[in-house]
Design a protein around this motif. Structure first.
Motif, mmCIF file in Angstrom:
data_model
loop_
_atom_site.group_PDB
_atom_site.id
_atom_site.type_symbol
_atom_site.label_atom_id
_atom_site.label_comp_id
_atom_site.label_asym_id
_atom_site.label_seq_id
_atom_site.Cartn_x
_atom_site.Cartn_y
_atom_site.Cartn_z
ATOM 1 N N TYR A 81 86.424 9.778 21.775
ATOM 2 C CA TYR A 81 87.379 10.185 22.809
ATOM 3 C C TYR A 81 87.694 8.952 23.657
ATOM 4 O O TYR A 81 86.788 8.254 24.117
ATOM 5 N N VAL A 112 95.734 4.736 19.349
ATOM 6 C CA VAL A 112 95.551 6.106 18.870
ATOM 7 C C VAL A 112 94.704 6.830 19.915
ATOM 8 O O VAL A 112 93.499 6.578 20.020
ATOM 9 N N PRO A 113 95.255 7.750 20.703
ATOM 10 C CA PRO A 113 94.506 8.386 21.783
ATOM 11 C C PRO A 113 93.587 9.497 21.273
ATOM 12 O O PRO A 113 93.971 10.300 20.436
ATOM 13 N N ASP A 114 92.365 9.521 21.761
ATOM 14 C CA ASP A 114 91.390 10.573 21.447
ATOM 15 C C ASP A 114 91.318 10.893 19.956
ATOM 16 O O ASP A 114 91.498 12.046 19.535
ATOM 17 N N PRO A 115 91.039 9.885 19.111
ATOM 18 C CA PRO A 115 90.946 10.121 17.668
ATOM 19 C C PRO A 115 89.593 10.713 17.294
ATOM 20 O O PRO A 115 88.712 10.037 16.744
ATOM 21 N N ASP A 131 94.913 13.406 17.329
ATOM 22 C CA ASP A 131 94.997 12.973 18.719
ATOM 23 C C ASP A 131 94.664 14.217 19.542
ATOM 24 O O ASP A 131 95.539 15.040 19.828
ATOM 25 N N ARG A 133 94.492 16.072 22.191
ATOM 26 C CA ARG A 133 95.004 16.194 23.548
ATOM 27 C C ARG A 133 95.761 17.503 23.695
ATOM 28 O O ARG A 133 96.003 18.209 22.721
ATOM 29 N N SER A 137 98.702 15.891 18.396
ATOM 30 C CA SER A 137 99.439 15.178 17.362
ATOM 31 C C SER A 137 98.472 14.624 16.329
ATOM 32 O O SER A 137 97.249 14.662 16.503
ATOM 33 N N THR A 139 98.101 11.106 13.578
ATOM 34 C CA THR A 139 98.575 9.733 13.389
ATOM 35 C C THR A 139 98.142 9.220 12.032
ATOM 36 O O THR A 139 97.016 9.468 11.593
ATOM 37 N N THR A 151 103.268 8.812 14.298
ATOM 38 C CA THR A 151 102.580 9.982 14.840
ATOM 39 C C THR A 151 103.518 11.178 14.811
ATOM 40 O O THR A 151 104.716 11.045 15.063
#
Length: 413
Positions: A81, A112-115, A131, A133, A137, A139, A151
């Motif tokens: 995260y 890449v947010p919160d993978p 992602d 969140r 999404s 990616t 994404t």
């Protein structure tokens, strides 16, 4: 009835409850045995809609995939995260020695947010990450050069799991907070197209202590034509037929666990006729019979995780390639349960539990050769590595755990 949501961008309410633990567990039952279903006919190739796929797979000569290398360090990809205190910077890049199990860090792929969950394409060239969140999404990343390919929105909130159909043509993802599953096409480059379907689980009603559906996993059955969605909130595993030309879903059956079980993760035995279900909330494991012809899953009686009284929040099963042993990660107990697989996959016999050497093992994975087991320990921010004894299935720690911020997924290639 389920509610089908058209493939358009959607918003979903609700708090970020996924990062908090769910209700208390009950005691486990004895060993379960399931009668085997009749042997299915061979699946029809995927050229016709709603037919099972004979999925193409890389050959031994395909040396372009990192997992096909015969010696030397191999890639290890780490999910985390990025939006929590002390979290990672993106997808963790590391390597491991297939002999010693020693991990060497290699930085992070940012952007890449919160993978929190990762999966690789069957050809070994492209990585996919959720992602996780509110506006969820997925990616795509080209592994050669670590280039982000793009994404796409999942149409739901808090996607926590994804997998690639064995044909390599479809990406399946599960939106935990909104209780929905999505399908995206994969083009020849590995990039993702616009979503082709989104299904929200609107029935049965949520189980005890749940506020709504919580899709936790979306995977392909051994036959290739059916895909299964594990929903913790409705205590149900939904089976869909995937139209392999259009990427749309048609529900064909449902498997109900006992109320309040909280099914989280399903893993198939290599024989394709049985699967093992980890129930997060009531701290049990279940052997399920699977009929590849119809896609029907039949859960057996709950059985013990070997962790004693209290709640250990079972997270995930893995099964050895020869089908002889299964391992279960227990987050609250900080252990790995070892089972002997008997009767052709129809029975799990509990052998022992092994301390994981970290706190809250969220995800476990076997190396491609089956000689190592990796455990991502979320709260301690570490990855533990074990040598796997081929004969006994025993686990032996391979040195000290590797430090990795908020480690929630470890994917060895």
């Amino acid at each position: 009835m389920r509610r089908r949501t058209e493939p358009t961008r959607a918003s979903s309410g609700g708090g970020w409850s996924r990062r908090r633990l769910l209700g208390a567990a009950t005691a486990a039952a004895a060993m379960a045995t399931i009668p085997a279903p009749a042997a299915p006919e061979r699946a029809t190739p995927h050229r016709q809609p709603d037919q099972a796929a004979d999925a193409p797979r890389p050959t031994a000569a395909d040396t372009s995939s990192p997992s096909r290398r015969s010696s030397g360090p191999r890639p290890l990809l780490l999910g985390t995260y990025t939006s929590v205190e002390g979290g990672g910077q993106g997808i963790g890049l590391a390597s491991y020695d297939p002999g010693s199990g020693r991990i060497t860090g290699g930085g992070s792929l940012t952007g890449v947010p919160d993978p929190s969950y990762l999966a690789v394409h069957p050809d070994g060239r492209t990585l996919y990450a959720v992602d996780e969140r509110q506006d969820g999404s997925v990616t795509a990343v080209r592994l050669d050069g670590h280039r982000i390919l793009g994404t796409r929105g999942t149409g739901g909130a808090g996607p926590c799991h994804l997998s690639v159909h064995p044909s390599g043509r479809w990406l399946l993802s599960a939106n935990y907070l909104s209780g929905s599953v999505a399908v995206h096409p994969i083009d020849p480059s590995g990039a993702l197209g616009e979503r082709t379907d989104l299904v929200t689980h609107s029935s049965p009603p949520p189980g005890p202590g749940q506020q709504g559906p919580h899709a936790h996993q979306f995977l392909t059955g051994p036959d290739g034509g059916h895909v299964l969605a594990v929903d913790l909130g409705t205590d149900t595993v939904y089976t869909y037929r995937l139209d392999l030309s259009r990427g749309t879903l048609s529900e064909v059956s449902r498997a109900r666990t006992r109320p309040g079980a909280g099914p989280r993760h399903l893993t198939f035995h290599p024989g394709g006729r049985f699967a093992y279900l980890a129930n997060e909330v009531d701290n049990t494991a279940v052997v399920c019979a699977y009929d590849p012809e119809t896609g029907s899953l039949t859960p057996g009686e709950p059985q013990s995780t070997g962790t004693g009284a209290g709640t250990s929040y079972p997270a995930q099963f893995v099964v050895t390639a020869d089908g002889s042993y299964a391992y279960l990660a227990n987050r609250g107990h900080n252990s790995l349960t070892r089972y002997a697989v008997e009767a052709g996959g129809a029975r799990l016999r509990l052998l022992d539990t092994v301390p994981v050497g970290g706190d809250f093992p969220r995800h476990i994975a076997l190396s491609p050769d089956g000689r190592l087991l990796f455990a991502a320990n979320q709260r301690s921010g570490t990855v533990s590595v074990f040598h796997v004894d081929r004969g006994s299935g025993g686990l032996r720690r391979a040195g000290e755990p590797f430090a990795s911020p908020v480690a929630v997924c470890a994917l060895p290639l």
